[in-house]
Design a protein around this motif. Structure first.
Motif, PDB file in Angstrom:
ATOM      1  N   GLU A  41       0.826  -1.212   0.000  1.00 27.34           N
ATOM      2  CA  GLU A  41       0.000   0.000   0.000  1.00 27.34           C
ATOM      3  C   GLU A  41       0.858   1.258   0.000  1.00 27.34           C
ATOM      4  O   GLU A  41       0.578   2.204  -0.728  1.00 27.34           O
ATOM      5  CB  GLU A  41      -0.953   0.015   1.214  1.00 27.34           C
ATOM      6  N   GLU A  42       1.899   1.264   0.818  1.00 25.72           N
ATOM      7  CA  GLU A  42       2.808   2.404   0.876  1.00 25.72           C
ATOM      8  C   GLU A  42       3.514   2.582  -0.473  1.00 25.72           C
ATOM      9  O   GLU A  42       3.708   3.702  -0.944  1.00 25.72           O
ATOM     10  CB  GLU A  42       3.831   2.181   1.991  1.00 25.72           C
ATOM     11  N   ALA A  43       3.869   1.479  -1.112  1.00 28.42           N
ATOM     12  CA  ALA A  43       4.518   1.536  -2.425  1.00 28.42           C
ATOM     13  C   ALA A  43       3.604   2.188  -3.457  1.00 28.42           C
ATOM     14  O   ALA A  43       4.055   3.032  -4.246  1.00 28.42           O
ATOM     15  CB  ALA A  43       4.918   0.127  -2.876  1.00 28.42           C
ATOM     16  N   LEU A  44       2.329   1.825  -3.458  1.00 26.87           N
ATOM     17  CA  LEU A  44       1.393   2.413  -4.421  1.00 26.87           C
ATOM     18  C   LEU A  44       1.223   3.914  -4.199  1.00 26.87           C
ATOM     19  O   LEU A  44       1.124   4.681  -5.157  1.00 26.87           O
ATOM     20  CB  LEU A  44       0.041   1.705  -4.357  1.00 26.87           C
ATOM     21  N   ARG A  48       2.212   6.729  -7.065  1.00 26.01           N
ATOM     22  CA  ARG A  48       1.267   7.755  -7.530  1.00 26.01           C
ATOM     23  C   ARG A  48       1.812   9.167  -7.317  1.00 26.01           C
ATOM     24  O   ARG A  48       1.531  10.071  -8.087  1.00 26.01           O
ATOM     25  CB  ARG A  48      -0.075   7.593  -6.817  1.00 26.01           C
ATOM     26  N   ARG A  49       2.603   9.326  -6.292  1.00 29.27           N
ATOM     27  CA  ARG A  49       3.134  10.638  -5.941  1.00 29.27           C
ATOM     28  C   ARG A  49       4.393  11.011  -6.735  1.00 29.27           C
ATOM     29  O   ARG A  49       4.634  12.186  -6.997  1.00 29.27           O
ATOM     30  CB  ARG A  49       3.447  10.664  -4.447  1.00 29.27           C
ATOM     31  N   TYR A  50       5.205  10.020  -7.090  1.00 27.32           N
ATOM     32  CA  TYR A  50       6.486  10.266  -7.740  1.00 27.32           C
ATOM     33  C   TYR A  50       6.549   9.557  -9.099  1.00 27.32           C
ATOM     34  O   TYR A  50       6.910   8.383  -9.166  1.00 27.32           O
ATOM     35  CB  TYR A  50       7.651   9.807  -6.855  1.00 27.32           C
ATOM     36  N   PRO A  51       6.251  10.248 -10.178  1.00 24.86           N
ATOM     37  CA  PRO A  51       6.256   9.618 -11.503  1.00 24.86           C
ATOM     38  C   PRO A  51       7.652   9.288 -12.028  1.00 24.86           C
ATOM     39  O   PRO A  51       7.772   8.659 -13.068  1.00 24.86           O
ATOM     40  CB  PRO A  51       5.564  10.660 -12.388  1.00 24.86           C
ATOM     41  N   ASP A  52       8.698   9.693 -11.309  1.00 18.36           N
ATOM     42  CA  ASP A  52      10.069   9.418 -11.749  1.00 18.36           C
ATOM     43  C   ASP A  52      10.525   7.997 -11.438  1.00 18.36           C
ATOM     44  O   ASP A  52      11.602   7.601 -11.871  1.00 18.36           O
ATOM     45  CB  ASP A  52      11.049  10.388 -11.090  1.00 18.36           C
ATOM     46  N   GLU A  73       1.382  -7.065  -9.846  1.00 23.31           N
ATOM     47  CA  GLU A  73       0.192  -7.093 -10.707  1.00 23.31           C
ATOM     48  C   GLU A  73      -0.465  -5.711 -10.777  1.00 23.31           C
ATOM     49  O   GLU A  73      -0.902  -5.280 -11.843  1.00 23.31           O
ATOM     50  CB  GLU A  73      -0.794  -8.144 -10.211  1.00 23.31           C
ATOM     51  N   GLN A  74      -0.535  -5.004  -9.644  1.00 22.84           N
ATOM     52  CA  GLN A  74      -1.115  -3.657  -9.627  1.00 22.84           C
ATOM     53  C   GLN A  74      -0.257  -2.695 -10.448  1.00 22.84           C
ATOM     54  O   GLN A  74      -0.785  -1.858 -11.180  1.00 22.84           O
ATOM     55  CB  GLN A  74      -1.261  -3.138  -8.191  1.00 22.84           C
ATOM     56  N   ILE A  75       1.050  -2.817 -10.306  1.00 21.02           N
ATOM     57  CA  ILE A  75       1.959  -1.960 -11.071  1.00 21.02           C
ATOM     58  C   ILE A  75       1.779  -2.225 -12.560  1.00 21.02           C
ATOM     59  O   ILE A  75       1.730  -1.301 -13.364  1.00 21.02           O
ATOM     60  CB  ILE A  75       3.418  -2.177 -10.629  1.00 21.02           C
ATOM     61  N   ASN A  76       1.654  -3.495 -12.923  1.00 23.24           N
ATOM     62  CA  ASN A  76       1.478  -3.852 -14.332  1.00 23.24           C
ATOM     63  C   ASN A  76       0.195  -3.256 -14.911  1.00 23.24           C
ATOM     64  O   ASN A  76       0.165  -2.835 -16.067  1.00 23.24           O
ATOM     65  CB  ASN A  76       1.490  -5.371 -14.497  1.00 23.24           C
ATOM     66  N   LYS A  77      -0.855  -3.178 -14.103  1.00 19.82           N
ATOM     67  CA  LYS A  77      -2.128  -2.605 -14.561  1.00 19.82           C
ATOM     68  C   LYS A  77      -2.053  -1.085 -14.696  1.00 19.82           C
ATOM     69  O   LYS A  77      -2.537  -0.510 -15.667  1.00 19.82           O
ATOM     70  CB  LYS A  77      -3.251  -2.949 -13.578  1.00 19.82           C
ATOM     71  N   TRP A  79       0.876   1.039 -14.242  1.00 19.84           N
ATOM     72  CA  TRP A  79       2.110   1.585 -14.823  1.00 19.84           C
ATOM     73  C   TRP A  79       2.841   0.475 -15.577  1.00 19.84           C
ATOM     74  O   TRP A  79       3.868  -0.021 -15.129  1.00 19.84           O
ATOM     75  CB  TRP A  79       3.028   2.128 -13.740  1.00 19.84           C
ATOM     76  N   PRO A  80       2.354   0.059 -16.716  1.00 24.00           N
ATOM     77  CA  PRO A  80       2.925  -1.099 -17.416  1.00 24.00           C
ATOM     78  C   PRO A  80       4.382  -0.923 -17.858  1.00 24.00           C
ATOM     79  O   PRO A  80       5.053  -1.913 -18.130  1.00 24.00           O
ATOM     80  CB  PRO A  80       2.003  -1.296 -18.619  1.00 24.00           C
ATOM     81  N   LYS A  81       4.872   0.298 -17.886  1.00 25.20           N
ATOM     82  CA  LYS A  81       6.270   0.507 -18.293  1.00 25.20           C
ATOM     83  C   LYS A  81       7.244   0.467 -17.116  1.00 25.20           C
ATOM     84  O   LYS A  81       8.449   0.538 -17.321  1.00 25.20           O
ATOM     85  CB  LYS A  81       6.409   1.803 -19.066  1.00 25.20           C
ATOM     86  N   ILE A  82       6.735   0.374 -15.905  1.00 29.93           N
ATOM     87  CA  ILE A  82       7.626   0.245 -14.753  1.00 29.93           C
ATOM     88  C   ILE A  82       8.008  -1.223 -14.612  1.00 29.93           C
ATOM     89  O   ILE A  82       7.152  -2.097 -14.532  1.00 29.93           O
ATOM     90  CB  ILE A  82       6.961   0.762 -13.463  1.00 29.93           C
TER      91      ILE A  82
END
Length: 135
Positions: A41-44, A48-52, A73-77, A79-82
């Motif tokens: 949760e903290e990672a998400l 969201r706060r730091y697009p870098d 899986e959440q990151i893939n949905k 931010w698929p380029k991360i």
């Protein structure tokens, strides 16, 4: 935290404080900006706060309901380029293969292997696109 928009940023997600601090130190010693989160949760929130943020290095077992697999899986949905690099004290689960997981390291991992993989992710073909020459 003052993050330059030109410095590669790696997010370290690890529930164990000493391991998290060690991974952050490895990243910083290699010249990356490093951020840290103790759970998914903290990672998400940070994503969201730091697009870098370009790469997430996460443990699978985060001692929480939402583990590193869920996070990838959440990151893939969203931010698929991360790219995501996963670590665990256990062998890689056979049914686990999200598109954005580029590497899986069993603990203990070597600093050299981890840094090489992060460099490939940051400076690889998914990141750098040659500018189109103007006519």
């Amino acid at each position: 935290m003052n993050i330059s928009r030109f410095d590669p940023v790696v997010l370290v997600v690890e529930d164990q404080g000493l391991l998290r601090m060690t991974a952050v130190s490895i990243m910083e010693d290699a010249g990356f900006e490093a951020m840290e989160a103790k759970n998914a949760e903290e990672a998400l929130i940070l994503l969201r706060r730091y697009p870098d943020i370009l790469v997430v290095f996460t443990d699978i077992d985060l001692n929480a309901e939402k583990d590193g697999i869920w996070l990838a899986e959440q990151i893939n949905k969203e931010w698929p380029k991360i790219d995501v690099i996963v670590t665990s004290a256990y062998p890689r689960p056979r049914s686990y293969n999200p598109d954005n997981v580029i590497a899986y390291y069993e603990k203990p991992y070597t600093e050299k292997d981890l840094i090489n993989q992060i460099q490939k992710a940051i400076f690889g073909s998914r990141r750098l696109v040659a500018p189109v020459p103007s006519s």
